[in-house]
Each structure stands twice: as C-alpha cells, then as structure tokens.
Design an enzyme around this catalytic site. Sequence first.
Site, PDB file in Angstrom:
ATOM      1  CB  CYS A   1       7.532   1.571   1.183  1.00 22.14           C
ATOM      2  SG  CYS A   1       9.476   2.931   1.059  1.00 22.14           S
TER       3      CYS A   1
ATOM      4  CG  HIS B   1       9.883  -0.043  -2.933  1.00 21.73           C
ATOM      5  ND1 HIS B   1       8.697  -0.335  -3.059  1.00 21.73           N
ATOM      6  CD2 HIS B   1      10.887   1.014  -2.551  1.00 21.73           C
ATOM      7  CE1 HIS B   1       8.253   1.020  -2.236  1.00 21.73           C
ATOM      8  NE2 HIS B   1       9.093   1.836  -2.417  1.00 21.73           N
TER       9      HIS B   1
END
Length: 514
Positions: free
Chosen positions: A356, A468
């Site tokens: 991310c 994630h």
Amino acid sequence: MVLGTTSGAGKSWVTTALCRYYARQGLKVAPFKAQNMSNNARVVKGPTVEDRFAAGPPQGETAPQGGSDPRQRWSVGAEIGSAQYFQSLAANAEPDVRMNPLLLKPEADTRSQVVLLGQVNLTLSDMPWRGRSLHVWPEIAAALDALRAENDVVVIEGAGSPAEINLHGSDIVNMRVARHAQARCLLVTDIDRGGAFAHLYGTWALLPADEQTLIRGFVLNKFRGDASLLAPAPQMLQDLTGIPTVATLPMWWQHGLPEEDGVFDDKTRASGAVQKTIAVIAYPRISNLDEFQPLKNVPGVRLVWARTPAECVGADWIVLPGSKATAADLEWLRAQGLDRAVTDHAAAGGAVMGVCGGLQMLGEALIDPHQIDGNAPGLGLLPLVTQFELQKTVRHAQSRFGTLSGPWAALSGVEVTGYEIHHGHTSQHPAMAAGGQLAVEVLPGLAWQADNGCEGGNKGNVLGVYLHGLFEDPRVLQALFGATAPNMDHVFDGLADFIETHFDAGVLDQLVKP
C-alpha cells in the site's frame, strides 16, 4: 464493559477473549467500542451503492472526473478498527460499522482523519477535538442501542483510562457509554509496569460515585511470579473500594492476537531455528501492522521492526508497510538513512516488498494535486507514479497472481484475498514507459514487479502490492514458507480458555446474568 487504567493495559485482548467465551456459551454476541484511535483498520461491508448515493456523494467528498454514473465512482466498503474486526470474528458475528462507529486515524501528532460509521467525514476531521462529541454521540448511542437490541451480550471496550478527568466532560467512549448501557464493568491494569494497585485505586477514586458503582471487578494483567505473594493487597483494595480482584492473568507473550493501536512488541522473536529474517520498516505513521502477526508464528521466520539501517543488516527481506502519511513517512525514512538501506539491499539482490503506502514509496514520485498527503520523490525501485485522489478506495479484493520471477516466483498463480484502503492511484511512469521501462503488473491494478530493465530490480526482487492481508492468507504462507500459522479461531479459543482458567469461578457468567 472492559475498562483499563492506561492504554496498553490489555483491554482489547480481554474483550476479544470475552467475545469468544460468551459465544461458546451459545449466546449471540457483538463487540462495541465507541471510538478507536488507530491506523490499524479493516474493511467491512458498507451500504449498498443505491442506499449510499441516493442523496448524492458522501459528506465532504467531491465527485472525481470520469465515469458515466456518479454512483460508481466511490467504493462501497467501510472501515472499522482492526481490534473490533477481530472481536467480531471471535464473537462469530459479521463485522459491522456499528461495532466501532467512530474511528480516528492519526495523520500527525495533532491531526486525525475521522471515520464515522465506516466513512471518512471531512467536516468532523476539521472540527476541534472537544467539539466533536456533541455531533457524534447520537450516532454512537444509536449504534450501541441497535446492537444491544439484536444480541444477547454486547462486550464493550473502553479507551485509554476512564479517569482522564480533563476529558470527562466530553467523554464518548468510557463512562458515558457505561452509564448509557448500565454496563457491568471490569477494570484492567498492567501489573508488569508496577504501581498496579495505585492505578486501580486512583482510577476508581477519580470516578463520580454513580460511576464507581458500575465497576464490578479488578483484573491484574501481565503478572509474572507467584500470585500468592500479592496478598494482602487485593483484600486491602477491596476494603477500600468494595470491589474484588476477580482475576490475575499471567504474562502471555505469544497469544497470537495482533497488537492494537499501533503499539507493537519490539522483541525480536522466531518460532524454531531462524531460516529467514524479515525486517519491517516501522515508520511513525505505520498502518495495518497487524497484518504481519502471522509472520511471528511461522516456523523459521524472524520478524524485526526496523527503525535504523543497522536493524536491516542481515535481513533476507525488507518490507515497507502501509502508512497513514506516506509522504511524511518517506521523509522520515530518508532522515534515518533507511532509504539507502532499502535501495542498497535491492541493488544487492535482496527481496523488497512494499504494501500500500510502501508500494507508493517504491515508485518514482508521489503527486498530490489535492493536498491530501504531500508531494515527494519516491525511492525509484519501481517505474511507477502515484497520484493521490479525493476519493478513498475501501474494498475487499480477490485475485490471482500472474507469473512472477526472482524471490517472489513462488507466488505465481496463487489466488489471494485481502483488502484495499488507500487514496492513491498508481500507474506506469509515462516517460519511463515510453522509453521501454515498465513494471510488470502481476495482479491487475494491485501489484507490480520490477522488470529486468529497472535499476535496483534487475533480479525481479522488488514487489509492490496494494493488497493488505497477504500474510493472513494460508495459500500465500504455504507458497512462500512451506508452512502456515495458527488460524484465528485457534487463537480465539486459546484466549477464551485462558480467561476461563484464570478468572474466579462464576464471575464471567455473573457479569451477563439478567
């Protein structure tokens, strides 16, 4: 309700343990925490597209350019704190925004992004701290009332300490919640820090009389030694307060539950002989660090939280995790000399992964036309550029890796599930792409690997992913390590067994009797 004398006393894991304990009694259980301050968040189901956008875009958001149907320009996921997500799983309940109606995600020491009922609220984010309580309390009370109506038991977690008397007048998370629900409260303290009995007595003494009566038991957490040596202190404390000490919980380092609120165990640990060392860069605004918990439990893996170049020495992998302030954390990275440590590691053929915000850092540049995060040059390990957008992507994702090379080749063809929480949109760097330097897209729109022509990535050793939760997927662990970590149901059952063993007989059942 589980209260604590301080942050880090053990409220979150005790709440999680209670959720599983009561669920195992055949009760319908839900967790609740009115307000959580944490950059560890999870994606849960949000409103339907039709419901959410029938009256226009979400509050405080502006429609981005492009697309024919405005309702399709925002994702429909919602955010809650990771602790309440895991508590809901422990309770065998579907995660729900009402379980954590207010989430504060720190962006700086004096500024947080406010997420109300799963959605970013810019008006509340810009509002002074004390001014928010009047606006959010009706939503909090309604969420709690709805959960109480739908469940046999609601296990409520407090925040910090209920005796922060400077905040008592604007409280929306501790005793105001307890009074509203007339909750039976446990007060937990960390005895390992010292001063536990003073903490318990002082917290009780600072509460108004009507709130003192809600405290039903004291809990000593993280005790090391012979519990018989505590006498006569528990009885003396009961003589002063009228409240018994109902549990002494031994220190338990590896219970398997992810750490909460950005507080992580700095101790370097490995299960069995070390075969692979993974250094995770611990910048100030690290987010979703809980997704690395499984690595602590994989045999042969040593996890290191790295804040200096020296802590990266000897690492097989360096991981740049998520960040709530990507540009600021990238500046911190450079100030510590960790940028050089990462790029040198990559140049030597060492494996580098960015997740991310870490993916965004690995690229060539961060571009911020809307002043969301900040402009910054990247580390230049992937020929990508990230532009921060007004809308926030919050959604679950499922995909399958394409063909990877180098140290990540074992992921080729592996199906993965996870979640996205980010503002940035990442794409190939136009000028570099025109010159033939392209990152290999190994998950559509979600992951890229350095191609042979990329400086620092010529062995396919640099991988950036938006997804994630990779290390929580057993298929990923099996592919990368040939092993898996204990699943969360096993962890939750262990927590419930632990409190059942160490609480006084009958106490847990008495707390939920009508």
